[in-house]
Design an enzyme around this catalytic site. Sequence first.
Site, PDB file in Angstrom:
ATOM      1  N   GLY A  62       0.865  -1.161   0.000  1.00  0.00           N
ATOM      2  CA  GLY A  62       0.000   0.000   0.000  1.00  0.00           C
ATOM      3  C   GLY A  62       0.900   1.208   0.000  1.00  0.00           C
ATOM      4  O   GLY A  62       2.106   1.081   0.105  1.00  0.00           O
ATOM      5  N   CYS A  63       0.360   2.393  -0.140  1.00  0.00           N
ATOM      6  CA  CYS A  63       1.230   3.560  -0.165  1.00  0.00           C
ATOM      7  C   CYS A  63       0.479   4.863  -0.310  1.00  0.00           C
ATOM      8  O   CYS A  63      -0.738   4.896  -0.390  1.00  0.00           O
ATOM      9  CB  CYS A  63       2.264   3.494  -1.274  1.00  0.00           C
ATOM     10  SG  CYS A  63       1.972   2.288  -2.525  1.00  0.00           S
ATOM     11  N   GLY A  64       1.272   5.945  -0.359  1.00  0.00           N
ATOM     12  CA  GLY A  64       0.732   7.267  -0.628  1.00  0.00           C
ATOM     13  C   GLY A  64       1.599   7.947  -1.656  1.00  0.00           C
ATOM     14  O   GLY A  64       2.803   7.679  -1.729  1.00  0.00           O
TER      15      GLY A  64
END
Lengths: 506, 378
Positions: B6-8
């Site tokens: 996951g990430c931003g």
Amino acid sequence: MPFPGNKSLIQPKFRQVINKELCRRCKRCILSCGFGALKFENGVVGIAEKCVACHRCVNVCPEGAITIQFSELSYRPHSYWRPDIIEELYCQAETGGVVLASMGNEREFRSYFDHIVIDACQVTNPSIDPLREPMELRTFIGRKPDKIEVEKTHDNHYKLKTKLPRNVVLDTPIIFGGMSLGSISLQAQKALAMAAQRCGILMNSGEGGLHKELHPYAEHIIVQCASGRFGVNREYLERSAMIEIKIGQGAKPGIGGHLPGEKVTAPISETRMIPIGTDALSPAPHHDIYSIEDLRQLIFSLKEATRYEKPVCVKISAVHNVAAIASGITRAGADAIYIDGFRGGTGAAPKTVRDNVGIPIELALAAVDDQLRREGIRNQVSLIAAGGIRTAGDMIKAIGLGADAVAICTAALIALGCHMCQQCHTGNCSWGIATQRPELTRRLDPEWGAERLVNLVNAWSYELKEVLGLLGVNAVESFRGNRERLRGVGLNEVELRILGIKHAGE
Amino acid sequence: MREISGCGHIGIFDQSGKLYDGELVMRAIAAMHERGNGLGGGFAVYGCYPEYRDYYAFHLIFDDEHVRKEAESFLEEKFFIEYAEPIPVEQSKRLYTEKSSGINPEEERPEIVPPLLWRYFAKTQKSDSEKHISDDDYVVSMVMHINEKIDGAYVISSGKNMGVFKGVGYAEDLAEFFKIADYRGYAWVGHTRFPTNTPGWWGGAHPFTLLDWAVTHNGEISSYGINKRHLEMFGYKCTLMTDTEVMTYILDLLIRRHKLPIEIALKAVAPPFWKNIDRMPDEERELIKALRMVYGSLMVNGPFAIIFAWSRGMVGINDRIKLRPMVAGVKGERVFISSEESAIREICPEPDRVWNPRAGQPVIAELKEEPEYAVSRK
């Protein structure tokens, strides 16, 4: 030669058990047995040696008075000389002939479908609920180019510049495979055609022409051009969604077909374009196809005859060198390849061929898909996998291995009431499916059959949607050939390599 | 093992071509600290090497000096190298990763040792038999060669007048480590990562690049297996086993090699549903139908929000049912695409407009003027 006393050494396999207290002597069972395996002598009496365990009598008995059991005669156990082998030898010794059998390979070869499991989403990506989100199964069968070109329109939009080859659309990736009029009844064919139309899929005429009662369903029919060329003319080719050149059949690779004269009744004579009562012999090879370049000529003859409006599919049985053969067929210009595994059914085949020739569809399909990808031509052809697709699970795994669609025959006949008694070659089918005897065929109501087939196709489609959802994708093309989402259980390294999947846990 | 994460991420694009330094992207990515776990971060910047704008700028990582020598001798054979140097870093900056949600986080923070980081400015040097290959195709095949054949060497970026700085650690720490604030560009992309396993490899961080394409990605591509197999038919080698690599190659194939307009290529990546296609006007329906038939194996399915940039534009797009967040904002000529509105507000408190793009609907920013080419490195 029968044994002295004219009694066969072959022992009955089943016996009918009739509960005399329940039986009210209505004789429906006797009338309905296509094999004449029941008679009336002071009550209903079974003739065990004629019983094939088709269960028609069980089904029609209003009192539930009949059951069928295995014959209790025991042989001294021997793991190698089994009773079925002993009886096959008796049969040949008595007749001097080839032992005939029907449906697909019955031996206990490994079913790879049963050793493949499917992935599912957990935490890192969400699964999708097919009841609440769209789930797309639409499938196109036919040749696709490597890329498309677009051009700008005057109002600054884009339009398609590339002209795509003709494809046929399936609302769900299922096809009813080729079963000819002759091998099955007109009623069964009509049920298949009606169901294909209602489900937005296709049924295959099999070899033997297209009966006029099927003409209204032409947009959902694949017409077959097989080695006997029965019923093939220009109108036949044009009355179709797709044309199939049948080279081989999974149950009997490399051999032709033989519809005995007694089955060539008036409707069959009309559609096959042969006189009533004559044997219909399909040669083992197409006598105008002795090599791949000949196949190319037939493919393009058929395309020319139909002005390139019909995709041309080539049906082959899964044999050792299937990957290279499929590559050749693609390069010869076919739009689709139908690969028929060794579990594929038949209306009649020599038992030795049915049980010993050909390879499993799972391995053939994986090998073909890989080979076409290595050569960069996979998109030029659609792959239809068949020959042993029993359930939605098998279908789903075949799609994951790389099939564009699957074709089903045996499963469809079971939906029509077939009880797998494997006596199609006798023409006595009590269920009105694999017979031409009018008193038997009229038992199968096409409308009733169509409803059951529609149910089957819808049920499989729901199950496919369910699995796509748990895989976290909402279109079947995102799972097609996506072997990353399959794993093997209990398979060795060679099997895993050919299937192109990892072992569970990896 | 395929890695998932996951990430931003945040993309900032100035459509007037005005240059600005990396401080904005640093602040924005720091605002999304919770979206990373210290296992990867990175930045892409466009317009950062104006003095070498005609040269391919290769950013490479090496495991050791021996590998560097091997890779350099390959580069020297295949390219004319105008200038080479180690990528400048803040030596005193220490990089850490959060090992767990640990009770005693100070003790649980292992220090990260960076690999060798080098950059090369080069032009192609083709043999007679390679003359017919376009420069871009030539560079792609050389990048593929290094990544696949030279063990311990990896190309981080390979475009002109752009560069990617990425590694293992928290994105905001990496920004200081790479002195991101010292670069100026008209387009910036930042990414912070939350992988669910621990590859601890610098090449595995985002953005992923090929030529001047840079892609960052929040999501998991459930169609990965078939995307990869389709790409392999066209000569791509998916060596990294990451979703984002696949996304990069798909865009390269559709836009650069098949020459599809960007908005059309995006329709292949995240196509409309058949129920909507069936209701479209004839011309549009035929086009989208053909896209789905021909490029069905390249549809990217599963949750994703991606930002991809190239020298003339930047695009943000979501999957077909928007399973990952993506917010867009505009202020004057500046376009923002982010995982969170807070990151946009952090660097642009009063945007003209902020909105949530619909599923599968791209946000496209493109240069309206030529970029300003002041000397960007202080």
